[in-house]
Scaffold this motif. Structure first.
Motif, PDB file in Angstrom:
ATOM      1  N   GLY A 255       0.822  -1.201   0.000  1.00 59.40           N
ATOM      2  CA  GLY A 255       0.000   0.000   0.000  1.00 59.40           C
ATOM      3  C   GLY A 255       0.858   1.253   0.000  1.00 59.40           C
ATOM      4  O   GLY A 255       0.587   2.211  -0.741  1.00 59.40           O
ATOM      5  N   VAL A 256       1.899   1.253   0.822  1.00 58.81           N
ATOM      6  CA  VAL A 256       2.833   2.378   0.851  1.00 58.81           C
ATOM      7  C   VAL A 256       3.587   2.478  -0.479  1.00 58.81           C
ATOM      8  O   VAL A 256       3.822   3.578  -0.999  1.00 58.81           O
ATOM      9  N   ASP A 257       3.934   1.331  -1.036  1.00 58.37           N
ATOM     10  CA  ASP A 257       4.663   1.325  -2.317  1.00 58.37           C
ATOM     11  C   ASP A 257       3.882   2.062  -3.406  1.00 58.37           C
ATOM     12  O   ASP A 257       4.437   2.885  -4.136  1.00 58.37           O
ATOM     13  N   VAL A 258       2.592   1.756  -3.522  1.00 61.00           N
ATOM     14  CA  VAL A 258       1.817   2.351  -4.617  1.00 61.00           C
ATOM     15  C   VAL A 258       1.489   3.815  -4.361  1.00 61.00           C
ATOM     16  O   VAL A 258       1.228   4.573  -5.300  1.00 61.00           O
ATOM     17  N   MET A 259       1.533   4.231  -3.096  1.00 64.28           N
ATOM     18  CA  MET A 259       1.293   5.638  -2.789  1.00 64.28           C
ATOM     19  C   MET A 259       2.547   6.494  -2.917  1.00 64.28           C
ATOM     20  O   MET A 259       2.454   7.724  -3.019  1.00 64.28           O
ATOM     21  N   SER A 260       3.698   5.844  -2.919  1.00 61.65           N
ATOM     22  CA  SER A 260       4.967   6.572  -2.855  1.00 61.65           C
ATOM     23  C   SER A 260       5.140   7.690  -3.881  1.00 61.65           C
ATOM     24  O   SER A 260       5.661   8.761  -3.543  1.00 61.65           O
ATOM     25  N   PRO A 261       4.710   7.517  -5.134  1.00 63.97           N
ATOM     26  CA  PRO A 261       4.895   8.609  -6.103  1.00 63.97           C
ATOM     27  C   PRO A 261       4.167   9.896  -5.734  1.00 63.97           C
ATOM     28  O   PRO A 261       4.471  10.957  -6.277  1.00 63.97           O
ATOM     29  N   TYR A 262       3.208   9.807  -4.800  1.00 60.83           N
ATOM     30  CA  TYR A 262       2.398  10.968  -4.446  1.00 60.83           C
ATOM     31  C   TYR A 262       2.773  11.555  -3.082  1.00 60.83           C
ATOM     32  O   TYR A 262       2.080  12.441  -2.577  1.00 60.83           O
ATOM     33  N   HIS A 263       3.868  11.080  -2.515  1.00 63.90           N
ATOM     34  CA  HIS A 263       4.248  11.527  -1.178  1.00 63.90           C
ATOM     35  C   HIS A 263       4.489  13.030  -1.126  1.00 63.90           C
ATOM     36  O   HIS A 263       4.173  13.694  -0.126  1.00 63.90           O
ATOM     37  N   GLN A 264       5.024  13.568  -2.169  1.00 53.92           N
ATOM     38  CA  GLN A 264       5.383  14.981  -2.199  1.00 53.92           C
ATOM     39  C   GLN A 264       4.188  15.895  -1.945  1.00 53.92           C
ATOM     40  O   GLN A 264       4.306  16.936  -1.306  1.00 53.92           O
ATOM     41  N   PHE A 265       3.022  15.525  -2.466  1.00 58.77           N
ATOM     42  CA  PHE A 265       1.860  16.396  -2.287  1.00 58.77           C
ATOM     43  C   PHE A 265       0.904  15.853  -1.226  1.00 58.77           C
ATOM     44  O   PHE A 265      -0.195  16.373  -1.035  1.00 58.77           O
ATOM     45  N   GLY A 266       1.345  14.862  -0.458  1.00 59.80           N
ATOM     46  CA  GLY A 266       0.472  14.228   0.525  1.00 59.80           C
ATOM     47  C   GLY A 266      -0.092  15.185   1.556  1.00 59.80           C
ATOM     48  O   GLY A 266      -1.290  15.160   1.867  1.00 59.80           O
TER      49      GLY A 266
END
Length: 220
Positions: A91-102
Motif C-alpha cells: 500500500g505504501v509502495d503504490v502511494m509513494s509517487p504521491y508523497h510529495q503532495f500528501g
C-alpha cells in the motif's frame, strides 16, 4: 466514438495524475491539465467536473494497482502478521509517487464535508476496493482468524491503514523508513492480539469491542 471518448477521458486522467506527482495537488489546475493533455478546458470539464473528481480517479487507480501488487506479495504467505505486512507495505509502495503532495492533499481531504474525504460517499468505490484487499489478507491466513472477527476485521484493518497512511504523509525520514518500521512492528502485535480471541476469558473483551464497533456503525 465511444472508444475515442474513453481514450480522451483516460488521457485527461493520466495527465492529471502525472501533474499531481510532479508539481503537487495545489498547483495542478484544470486549465493546466487541459493544456498539457492538448484538449480544451471545456473538454476537460466534460469528463471531470473538478479536481475532486480526478482525486477519486486517483483513489481508484491506486487501489487497482494495490490489489495487483498485494496479491503477488501475498503468494506463499500464510501467517496473518506476514500477510498484513505484505498488504501494508505494498500500500505504501503504490502511494509513494504521491508523497510529495500528501500533506497538501490531507489538508483538503480531512474536512468531513470534503468531496475527496476517503470516508465519504464519493469515495465508496475506492474504499470497497481497499477493503477487498484486507478481506483477502484475512481470509487467506492460516491459522484462521477467529470466526467472530472475520466479518468486521477487514474494515478495522482498513481504518488502521488510514492511520498508517496519515503517518506516512508526514514521515520525512529517508524513504519513509519510519513508516516501514511502524508496519514491521505493528503487524505482529496485531496478529498476536487477535490470536487471543480464541481464549475464553479474553474472548469476552473482543465481544465487547465488536459490539461497540457495530453500534457506532449503526448510528452513522
Amino acid at each position: 466514438m465511444a472508444a475515442k471518448s474513453e481514450q480522451t477521458r483516460q488521457l485527461v486522467a493520466d495527465v492529471a495524475l502525472k501533474m499531481f506527482r510532479e508539481i503537487g495537488f495545489e498547483k495542478t489546475t484544470m486549465r493546466a491539465i487541459a493544456q498539457e493533455a492538448g484538449v480544451s478546458v471545456g473538454n476537460a470539464y466534460y469528463y471531470f467536473a473538478s479536481k475532486d473528481e480526478l482525486v477519486q480517479e486517483l483513489y481508484i487507480q491506486v487501489q487497482d494497482e494495490h490489489a495487483v501488487v498485494a496479491a503477488q506479495a501475498l503468494e506463499g504467505i500464510q501467517d496473518l502478521a506476514g500477510r498484513l505486512k505484505a498488504v501494508l507495505h505494498t500500500g505504501v509502495d503504490v502511494m509513494s509517487p504521491y508523497h510529495q503532495f500528501g500533506s497538501d492533499f490531507i489538508a483538503t481531504a480531512i474536512r468531513p464535508s470534503s468531496p475527496v474525504n476517503p470516508f465519504g460517499e464519493a469515495s465508496t468505490a475506492a474504499r470497497e476496493a481497499s477493503l477487498a484487499i484486507f478481506r483477502s489478507a484475512v481470509e487467506g491466513s492460516s491459522p484462521a482468524v477467529a470466526k467472530k472477527l472475520r466479518g468486521d476485521l477487514p474494515e478495522l484493518l482498513w481504518l488502521a491503514y488510514m492511520g498508517v497512511a496519515l503517518f506516512w504523509v508526514y514521515d520525512r525520514s529517508e524513504g519513509q523508513r519510519r513508516t516501514r518500521k511502524l508496519i514491521d512492528g505493528a503487524a505482529p502485535l496485531v496478529a498476536r492480539g487477535l490470536s487471543l480471541a480464541k481464549i475464553p476469558g479474553v474472548s469476552k473483551v473482543f465481544d465487547d469491542v465488536l459490539g461497540l464497533v457495530r453500534s457506532v456503525k449503526e448510528d452513522s
